[in-house]
Scaffold this motif. Structure first.
Motif, PDB file in Angstrom:
ATOM      1  N   ASP A 111     -26.965  -0.259  56.085  1.00 53.04           N
ATOM      2  CA  ASP A 111     -27.095  -2.095  55.403  1.00 53.04           C
ATOM      3  C   ASP A 111     -26.992  -3.006  56.203  1.00 53.04           C
ATOM      4  N   THR A 135     -27.020  -6.915  57.264  1.00 53.29           N
ATOM      5  CA  THR A 135     -25.894  -8.585  57.162  1.00 53.29           C
ATOM      6  C   THR A 135     -27.155  -9.797  58.045  1.00 53.29           C
ATOM      7  N   PRO A 165     -24.567 -15.718  54.650  1.00 53.77           N
ATOM      8  CA  PRO A 165     -24.926 -13.876  55.017  1.00 53.77           C
ATOM      9  C   PRO A 165     -25.273 -13.007  53.664  1.00 53.77           C
ATOM     10  N   ARG A 171     -28.100 -10.237  52.460  1.00 59.28           N
ATOM     11  CA  ARG A 171     -27.695  -8.710  52.589  1.00 59.28           C
ATOM     12  C   ARG A 171     -28.674  -7.691  52.078  1.00 59.28           C
ATOM     13  N   TRP A 209     -31.354  -3.546  52.137  1.00 59.18           N
ATOM     14  CA  TRP A 209     -31.162  -2.374  52.495  1.00 59.18           C
ATOM     15  C   TRP A 209     -32.629  -1.892  53.499  1.00 59.18           C
ATOM     16  N   ARG A 264     -30.976  -6.116  45.137  1.00 57.47           N
ATOM     17  CA  ARG A 264     -31.011  -4.820  45.797  1.00 57.47           C
ATOM     18  C   ARG A 264     -30.620  -3.368  45.368  1.00 57.47           C
ATOM     19  N   ASP A 309     -31.842  -8.408  49.421  1.00 59.32           N
ATOM     20  CA  ASP A 309     -31.388  -9.322  48.583  1.00 59.32           C
ATOM     21  C   ASP A 309     -31.911 -10.582  47.924  1.00 59.32           C
ATOM     22  N   ARG A 342     -30.288 -13.950  46.817  1.00 59.74           N
ATOM     23  CA  ARG A 342     -28.541 -14.362  46.793  1.00 59.74           C
ATOM     24  C   ARG A 342     -28.594 -15.163  45.394  1.00 59.74           C
ATOM     25  N   ASP A 347     -25.571  -7.892  46.046  1.00 54.08           N
ATOM     26  CA  ASP A 347     -24.754  -7.967  46.982  1.00 54.08           C
ATOM     27  C   ASP A 347     -24.000  -9.465  47.691  1.00 54.08           C
ATOM     28  N   THR A 348     -25.293 -10.417  47.567  1.00 51.89           N
ATOM     29  CA  THR A 348     -25.057 -12.044  47.845  1.00 51.89           C
ATOM     30  C   THR A 348     -24.704 -12.898  47.104  1.00 51.89           C
TER      31      THR A 348
END
Length: 323
Positions: free
Chosen positions: A60, A62, A70, A72, A74, A97, A117, A119, A130-131
């Motif tokens: 993971d 960041t 920030p 994210r 993978w 993602r 990811d 945004r 997740d962003t």
């Protein structure tokens, strides 16, 4: 030979090269943007993920993107000693993602796979993102296309393109990555982002956009029958006095203009029955690439799904010849 159902004959597409006006400060605009982002952000953080994937390493990531925000991603990679070539992938419109381990093909083929990811997206399809995007905009239609549409400095895709380049910056510094063998790829929106990353990052060594979105905006917003380009059409149907400002903003983000700066090998794909990304807009970007080593795969009877996993096989073969 198949003809395009939505656009123009293939022979015409191969010659299509619109004279898109380029902002005189385009290079300065992106140089300043990226310099500001690099000054705002510091180091990336990497954490190994435990879960059902046992034969590959899943991590993971960041990293600081636009304005140091920030973002994210993978990372999925083979076990064993490196460094290895890397493929950085960007996601299609509305997706995120997803979950760790969903995309294993590039790692299984021996590459470090990095999936960014996007945004503010991740709730339109797939398994989420997740962003967040902490930056607002003025009046906009639903979607992402018109966020900040009257100012290149405020536009949503300025932030996304910056994230994409900053990710490549960080990938190039990872000890398990061969920094001389970094490719970028993605489908639809991800393909458009890959074009931008290939144009703006000196670390990118190959660009593989599939049915890329975000190209040849003047034609796309007047001719494309399906969203997301129609978000801009709808906005202009309300904001009738902003046409010039909108077209100026989009010229800073247009993949068919940024593609003029790509000097590394490229492999595009296009689908001739695509009603989401017209074939002409893809060829506008492809034909603008000055690199001598460039190819385009044409899927005559496909829509926006393009070549799908057939194209991935073609990418692996093509990339291995160059990396």
């Amino acid at each position: 030979m198949a003809l395009s159902r939505t656009d123009m004959p293939l022979n015409d597409l191969r010659q299509y090269a619109p004279d898109l006006p380029e902002p005189p400060d385009l290079d300065d605009f992106w140089s300043r943007t990226l310099a500001e982002a690099r000054a705002a952000g510091s180091s990336a953080q990497l954490e190994q993920v435990s879960g059902p994937i046992q034969e590959l390493i899943v991590e993971d990531l960041t990293f600081p993107g636009f304005a140091g925000d920030p973002v994210r991603a993978w990372i999925t990679r083979p076990k064993g000693e490196g460094p290895r070539p890397a493929v950085v992938e960007y996601v299609g419109y509305g997706g995120g993602r997803g979950l760790a381990g969903e995309k294993l093909a590039w790692a299984a083929a021996g590459y470090v796979h990095v999936l960014m990811d996007t945004r503010g997206q991740g709730s339109g399809w797939g398994t989420g993102g997740d962003t967040p995007d902490p930056h607002g905009s003025g009046p906009a239609t639903p979607g992402y296309m018109t966020r900040g549409i009257t100012s290149a400095a405020e536009h949503y895709y300025r932030r996304v393109y910056t994230d994409a380049v900053r990710l490549v910056d960080h990938v190039a510094e990872m000890p398990f990555v061969d920094r001389e063998r970094i490719a970028v790829t993605g489908g639809s929106q991800g393909g458009g982002i890959a074009i931008a990353a290939g144009a703006l990052s000196p670390q990118v060594r190959a660009v593989m956009p599939d049915v890329p979105f975000l190209c040849d905006f003047p034609r796309a917003i007047t001719q494309t029958p399906q969203p997301p380009f129609t978000e801009i059409t709808r906005y202009l149907s309300v904001h009738r006095d902003e046409v010039d400002a909108v077209l100026t903003t989009l010229s800073y983000l247009d993949g068919a203009i940024l593609a003029r700066r790509i000097q590394v090998p490229v492999l595009f794909s296009v689908a001739l029955m695509d009603e989401v990304v017209l074939p002409s807009t893809v060829f506008a970007a492809f034909n603008a690439v000055p690199a001598a080593d460039k190819e385009i795969e044409v899927y005559g009877f496909n829509g926006h799904e393009g070549g799908a996993f057939w194209q991935w096989h073609r990418q692996v073969e093509w990339l291995r010849e160059r990396f």
